[in-house]
Design a protein around this motif. Structure first.
Motif, PDB file in Angstrom:
ATOM      1  N   PRO A  33       0.744  -1.387   0.066  1.00  0.00           N
ATOM      2  CA  PRO A  33      -0.010   0.031   0.020  1.00  0.00           C
ATOM      3  C   PRO A  33       0.928   1.290   0.008  1.00  0.00           C
ATOM      4  O   PRO A  33       0.411   2.183  -0.629  1.00  0.00           O
ATOM      5  N   THR A  34       1.931   1.170   0.608  1.00  0.00           N
ATOM      6  CA  THR A  34       2.759   2.590   0.563  1.00  0.00           C
ATOM      7  C   THR A  34       3.374   2.740  -0.803  1.00  0.00           C
ATOM      8  O   THR A  34       3.286   3.804  -1.308  1.00  0.00           O
ATOM      9  N   VAL A  35       3.578   1.764  -1.527  1.00  0.00           N
ATOM     10  CA  VAL A  35       3.977   2.090  -2.795  1.00  0.00           C
ATOM     11  C   VAL A  35       3.099   2.626  -3.786  1.00  0.00           C
ATOM     12  O   VAL A  35       3.230   3.347  -4.611  1.00  0.00           O
ATOM     13  N   SER A  36       1.784   1.955  -3.619  1.00  0.00           N
ATOM     14  CA  SER A  36       0.804   2.440  -4.396  1.00  0.00           C
ATOM     15  C   SER A  36       0.548   4.138  -3.931  1.00  0.00           C
ATOM     16  O   SER A  36       0.235   4.945  -4.880  1.00  0.00           O
ATOM     17  N   LEU A  37       0.593   4.335  -2.676  1.00  0.00           N
ATOM     18  CA  LEU A  37       0.255   5.579  -2.166  1.00  0.00           C
ATOM     19  C   LEU A  37       1.429   6.536  -2.767  1.00  0.00           C
ATOM     20  O   LEU A  37       1.066   7.767  -3.050  1.00  0.00           O
ATOM     21  N   HIS A  38       2.348   6.189  -2.650  1.00  0.00           N
ATOM     22  CA  HIS A  38       3.711   7.165  -3.286  1.00  0.00           C
ATOM     23  C   HIS A  38       3.365   7.316  -4.769  1.00  0.00           C
ATOM     24  O   HIS A  38       3.581   8.826  -5.009  1.00  0.00           O
ATOM     25  N   ILE A  39       3.194   6.393  -5.409  1.00  0.00           N
ATOM     26  CA  ILE A  39       2.758   6.789  -7.016  1.00  0.00           C
ATOM     27  C   ILE A  39       1.364   7.695  -6.989  1.00  0.00           C
ATOM     28  O   ILE A  39       1.321   8.816  -7.697  1.00  0.00           O
ATOM     29  N   SER A  40       0.444   7.439  -6.261  1.00  0.00           N
ATOM     30  CA  SER A  40      -0.863   8.284  -6.472  1.00  0.00           C
ATOM     31  C   SER A  40      -0.433   9.693  -5.875  1.00  0.00           C
ATOM     32  O   SER A  40      -0.985  10.442  -6.440  1.00  0.00           O
ATOM     33  N   GLU A  41       0.354   9.839  -4.793  1.00  0.00           N
ATOM     34  CA  GLU A  41       0.616  11.160  -4.350  1.00  0.00           C
ATOM     35  C   GLU A  41       1.645  12.099  -5.259  1.00  0.00           C
ATOM     36  O   GLU A  41       1.381  13.276  -5.550  1.00  0.00           O
ATOM     37  N   LEU A  42       2.566  11.156  -6.081  1.00  0.00           N
ATOM     38  CA  LEU A  42       3.171  11.891  -7.164  1.00  0.00           C
ATOM     39  C   LEU A  42       2.541  12.305  -8.332  1.00  0.00           C
ATOM     40  O   LEU A  42       2.657  13.356  -8.790  1.00  0.00           O
ATOM     41  N   GLU A  43       1.488  11.702  -8.779  1.00  0.00           N
ATOM     42  CA  GLU A  43       0.881  11.759 -10.274  1.00  0.00           C
ATOM     43  C   GLU A  43      -0.101  12.895  -9.367  1.00  0.00           C
ATOM     44  O   GLU A  43      -0.251  13.620 -10.313  1.00  0.00           O
ATOM     45  N   SER A  44      -0.689  12.947  -8.293  1.00  0.00           N
ATOM     46  CA  SER A  44      -1.414  13.915  -7.831  1.00  0.00           C
ATOM     47  C   SER A  44      -0.677  15.613  -7.789  1.00  0.00           C
ATOM     48  O   SER A  44      -1.127  16.660  -8.106  1.00  0.00           O
ATOM     49  N   ARG A  45       0.476  15.288  -7.325  1.00  0.00           N
ATOM     50  CA  ARG A  45       1.334  16.442  -7.143  1.00  0.00           C
ATOM     51  C   ARG A  45       1.915  17.018  -8.540  1.00  0.00           C
ATOM     52  O   ARG A  45       1.715  18.323  -8.616  1.00  0.00           O
TER      53      ARG A  45
END
Length: 300
Positions: A33-45
């Protein structure tokens, strides 16, 4: 837009290299889940999709492909910054101010500098060309760290001096001169002489060599540039008295093959030593240079 997060960029690079979220999570020691969160936050940013997700494989979008090389460089720069600061914290980087005269600098120091560059690339060697007297002054003033000096130079409460090598001093003669196999003070004293400047140790040694025979000749010219002295000898302007630097054969001292080389009688040697200030807290970079110089010390 908020600043980029290096952990998120590292996760993106890992996914691009390994092909799946699961493999990236395992390599980075992160929960899935942390890996998924990193990518979703990066894409959002960034306001852009970076990955095309499927059940079996993950591919980069055009935006992700454009970001990837920049992400790699940012991570390399960050890692290098951490490495450099770590070296500074351990005292394993810095600058060493090294002083030597022209002869040792040209003929003896290159292998030392080459080894330092290979083994301690973070250490910057700042070179200055000075004679022994001025080198001693620099050491005592704290504006030099290490010096190659000509003996005699006595140790003191402030300076530590250790013998480094001994090299024979030779007579360099013009090609047209008829000369004996060994050169005595009496034979050389009435010839035109090209000598080092009076402030140098080799000048004092040379004049003491003449003085022991009761002679005090005057030089035709005095200068401290070895290669220029050789050139003047080759033209027939006069004879020079110079050390044979390094472990080369005597003929390699001559800039021009025509120069005649003869040993002195009585023999004369130039003694070189390593000098530095006494301290229990020498900088690690200074200790590293001293260790490399010690490896190049002439074996008796």
């Amino acid at each position: 837009m908020r600043a980029l997060n290096l952990d998120q960029l590292r996760t993106l690079v890992a996914i691009a290299d390994l092909g799946t979220f699961a493999a990236a999570a395992q390599a980075l020691h992160l929960a899935a889940p942390t890996v998924s969160l990193h990518i979703s936050e990066l894409e959002s940013r960034l306001g852009a999709a970076l990955l095309l997700r499927s059940k079996r494989v993950v591919a980069l979008t055009a935006a992700g492909a454009a970001l990837l090389p920049r992400a790699r460089q940012l991570l390399l720069d960050a890692d290098e910054a951490v490495r450099q600061i770590g070296l500074h914290a351990k005292g394993l980087t810095g600058r060493v101010r090294l002083v030597a005269s022209t002869g040792p600098l040209v003929h003896l120091l290159p292998p030392v500098l080459e080894q330092m560059a290979a083994e301690h690339p973070e250490v910057e060697i700042e070179l200055r060309i000075l004679g022994t007297h001025h080198a001693r002054e620099r050491l005592l003033a704290g504006t030099a760290d290490v010096a190659l000096v000509s003996l005699p130079l006595e140790e003191s409460a402030e300076l530590q001096v250790a013998r480094w090598r001994s090299d024979p001093v030779m007579a360099l003669l013009p090609p047209q001169w008829k000369a004996p196999r060994r050169i005595t003070p009496a034979w050389l004293a009435d010839k035109p002489l090209i000598l080092n400047e009076p402030g140098s140790q080799i000048y004092r040694q040379t004049m003491a060599w003449f003085g022991a025979a009761g002679l005090h000749p005057r030089a035709r010219i005095e200068l401290n540039y070895t290669e220029a002295m050789k050139s003047l000898v080759a033209t027939g302007y006069g004879a020079a008295v110079l050390p044979l630097d390094g472990d080369a054969e005597p003929h390699q001292l001559a800039l021009h093959e025509r120069i005649q080389l003869r040993p002195l009688d009585p023999p004369l040697h130039r003694e070189l030593a390593i000098a530095h200030r006494r301290s229990k807290a020498l900088a690690p970079s200074v200790r590293q240079l001293l260790a490399v110089l010690a490896e190049h010390r002439q074996k008796r």
